[in-house]
Structures are given as C-alpha cells and as structure tokens.
Design a protein around this motif. Structure first.
Motif, PDB file in Angstrom:
ATOM      1  N   ALA A 143     -38.310  33.788 -15.317  1.00 13.57           N
ATOM      2  CA  ALA A 143     -38.117  35.000 -14.765  1.00 13.57           C
ATOM      3  C   ALA A 143     -38.917  35.837 -15.679  1.00 13.57           C
ATOM      4  O   ALA A 143     -38.549  37.169 -16.076  1.00 13.57           O
ATOM      5  N   THR A 144     -40.147  35.349 -15.992  1.00 15.31           N
ATOM      6  CA  THR A 144     -41.022  36.234 -16.931  1.00 15.31           C
ATOM      7  C   THR A 144     -41.675  37.305 -16.076  1.00 15.31           C
ATOM      8  O   THR A 144     -41.835  37.135 -14.814  1.00 15.31           O
ATOM      9  N   LEU A 157     -43.953  27.215 -20.842  1.00 12.70           N
ATOM     10  CA  LEU A 157     -42.563  26.665 -20.662  1.00 12.70           C
ATOM     11  C   LEU A 157     -42.239  25.570 -19.571  1.00 12.70           C
ATOM     12  O   LEU A 157     -41.493  24.689 -19.907  1.00 12.70           O
ATOM     13  N   GLN A 158     -42.966  25.903 -18.408  1.00 19.02           N
ATOM     14  CA  GLN A 158     -42.820  24.488 -17.618  1.00 19.02           C
ATOM     15  C   GLN A 158     -43.547  23.510 -18.134  1.00 19.02           C
ATOM     16  O   GLN A 158     -42.972  22.405 -17.948  1.00 19.02           O
ATOM     17  N   GLN A 159     -44.510  23.674 -18.929  1.00 18.24           N
ATOM     18  CA  GLN A 159     -45.262  22.311 -19.477  1.00 18.24           C
ATOM     19  C   GLN A 159     -44.256  21.485 -20.616  1.00 18.24           C
ATOM     20  O   GLN A 159     -44.375  20.274 -20.502  1.00 18.24           O
ATOM     21  N   ILE A 160     -43.298  22.343 -21.094  1.00 11.25           N
ATOM     22  CA  ILE A 160     -42.602  21.704 -22.170  1.00 11.25           C
ATOM     23  C   ILE A 160     -41.263  21.397 -21.661  1.00 11.25           C
ATOM     24  O   ILE A 160     -40.755  20.434 -21.976  1.00 11.25           O
ATOM     25  N   VAL A 168     -37.680  22.980 -13.115  1.00 12.67           N
ATOM     26  CA  VAL A 168     -38.146  24.170 -13.449  1.00 12.67           C
ATOM     27  C   VAL A 168     -38.401  24.994 -12.077  1.00 12.67           C
ATOM     28  O   VAL A 168     -39.229  24.634 -11.461  1.00 12.67           O
ATOM     29  N   THR A 169     -37.900  26.226 -11.993  1.00 15.14           N
ATOM     30  CA  THR A 169     -38.222  27.147 -10.940  1.00 15.14           C
ATOM     31  C   THR A 169     -38.862  28.409 -11.618  1.00 15.14           C
ATOM     32  O   THR A 169     -38.594  28.569 -12.758  1.00 15.14           O
ATOM     33  N   ARG A 170     -39.294  29.231 -10.568  1.00 14.36           N
ATOM     34  CA  ARG A 170     -39.913  30.676 -11.180  1.00 14.36           C
ATOM     35  C   ARG A 170     -39.408  31.517  -9.743  1.00 14.36           C
ATOM     36  O   ARG A 170     -39.298  31.172  -8.824  1.00 14.36           O
ATOM     37  N   ARG A 196     -37.014  31.578  -5.070  1.00 14.49           N
ATOM     38  CA  ARG A 196     -37.465  31.102  -6.169  1.00 14.49           C
ATOM     39  C   ARG A 196     -38.169  29.574  -5.613  1.00 14.49           C
ATOM     40  O   ARG A 196     -37.520  28.907  -4.827  1.00 14.49           O
ATOM     41  N   ARG A 197     -39.231  29.092  -6.122  1.00 12.87           N
ATOM     42  CA  ARG A 197     -39.725  27.627  -5.880  1.00 12.87           C
ATOM     43  C   ARG A 197     -39.989  26.823  -6.947  1.00 12.87           C
ATOM     44  O   ARG A 197     -39.851  27.458  -8.321  1.00 12.87           O
ATOM     45  N   GLU A 198     -40.355  25.489  -6.716  1.00 17.06           N
ATOM     46  CA  GLU A 198     -40.600  24.837  -7.968  1.00 17.06           C
ATOM     47  C   GLU A 198     -41.815  25.219  -8.574  1.00 17.06           C
ATOM     48  O   GLU A 198     -42.571  25.592  -7.953  1.00 17.06           O
ATOM     49  N   PHE A 199     -41.869  25.026  -9.794  1.00 20.53           N
ATOM     50  CA  PHE A 199     -43.170  25.450 -10.659  1.00 20.53           C
ATOM     51  C   PHE A 199     -44.263  24.559 -10.295  1.00 20.53           C
ATOM     52  O   PHE A 199     -44.146  23.380 -10.214  1.00 20.53           O
TER      53      PHE A 199
END
Ligand SMILES: [Zn+2]
Length: 199
Positions: A143-144, A157-160, A168-170, A196-199
């Motif tokens: 939630a950036t 963040l989603q990469q790691i 991982v959702t956003r 929110r959805r999958e990254f």
C-alpha cells in the motif's frame, strides 16, 4: 515583526513551520491561544511534550506507539497472516478508517530514492523479511503511495517477496496518480483496498 512582543512572534514562527499553516493562520492561532484560558494553552503544550516523550516505534511493525508491541500487533482478533506495507505511520490512519482491513501492518519509513542515495537498506525492509520467515504469513499487501518514487519500492518489494511463495497484492488504481494516502477520502481508499489485485 519588531513591533510584536517576542513570545508572540516566537509562537507565530513555530506555527508557521507546520504543514498547511501559512503566516495568517499562524497569527490567528497565536492570538486565539492568547485569548484562551491558561489551562487550554497548557493542555496543548503538554500534549505536544507528551507526544514526543511517550511515542516510540513498535519493534514488530515500526508503527508509532506508546506501548510495545503496538495495539494493532497485540490485537489477537486481527488477521496476523496478512501484512499491509505502508511508507509512513500516518498512512495507517486512513486505511484503518476504511474499516475494511483487519490484518496487520509494516511501516518501511520512506521510499527508495537512488538520486538521494536512499537504497532498500535505509528502510525497514530487512525487518519485514524477518517477519515473513514465519510460515503463517499468506499475503503481503503493498500500500505504497501511487507516485513514481513509491513505484520503485513497490516493484522492489514484489521482486523479493514473490519468490518466498507468499501472495503479493497491491492497492487497486482507484487512487489518482500523484495523490498521497494520508489525504485520500475514505470511499476512494476503501474501494482501492477492496479491489486489490495480484502484483
Ligand atoms: Zn506494531
């Protein structure tokens, strides 16, 4: 402002440093306090001092708190398998006000900014990864803020996190680009959180 008594000028100057308060408002607030009963002015001064003395960061989520762990981390009724990542403690307020989230949080305290030499190590990301080692975490909600700088940290963040096998959702793009969470209205922010959805 040489014609103004020094204590008045000093308070005007201090108010003027606060966000959203220009010289006119600073003067209005100062004169209001001058006219108020002594107890009111003292209560304000004391509230400011207590804020700085008693508020620290939660050792789990790094939210501002007067107890450790903070009230959210301590709450057994909340879903501790979902962690919502925000940039600043002030971002938690509007998310809580939507009433649509019962997970916990992690405050990273800033964004990645290579131009200013701010890399991931300067943020509370290591501590987030430590929390994720606990198998019970099933989802990380990023939630950036929806702006260019925050996008860098969201991608990082989603990469790691994804390789750890955690969902991982956003927040959905219900928020206008360039806006800040702290100032979003409850409805827009609530919808963004629900969609929110999958990254
Ligand atoms: Zn906490």
């Amino acid at each position: 402002m040489r014609f103004v008594a020094q204590p008045i000028a000093r308070l005007i100057e201090e108010f003027n440093k606060l966000p959203g308060i220009g010289p006119k408002s600073a003067q209005r607030l100062t004169h209001h306090l001058l006219r108020s009963p002594d107890e009111e002015a003292k209560a304000l001064a004391e509230a400011i001092l207590t804020l700085k003395e008693q508020i620290k960061l939660c050792s789990v989520c790094f939210n501002t708190t007067d107890c450790d762990p903070c009230r959210i981390c301590q709450d057994k009724d909340r879903d501790h398998s979902r962690i919502c990542v925000v940039e600043r403690p002030s971002d938690i307020f509007p998310l809580e006000q939507t009433g649509k989230y019962d997970g916990v949080y992690h405050v990273i305290h800033g964004t990645i900014n290579p131009a200013q030499g701010v890399g991931p190590d300067a943020l509370r990301i290591k501590e987030l990864l430590t929390r994720l080692q606990d198998d019970s975490v099933v989802e990380v909600i990023i939630a950036t803020n929806p702006n260019v700088e925050s996008e860098t940290v969201a991608m990082y963040l989603q990469q790691i996190i994804k390789p750890l096998g955690i969902r991982v959702t956003r927040l959905a793009r219900g928020l206008p680009f360039g806006a800040e969470l702290e100032y979003a209205d409850d409805l827009t922010l609530g919808q963004a959180l629900e969609n929110r959805r999958e990254f």
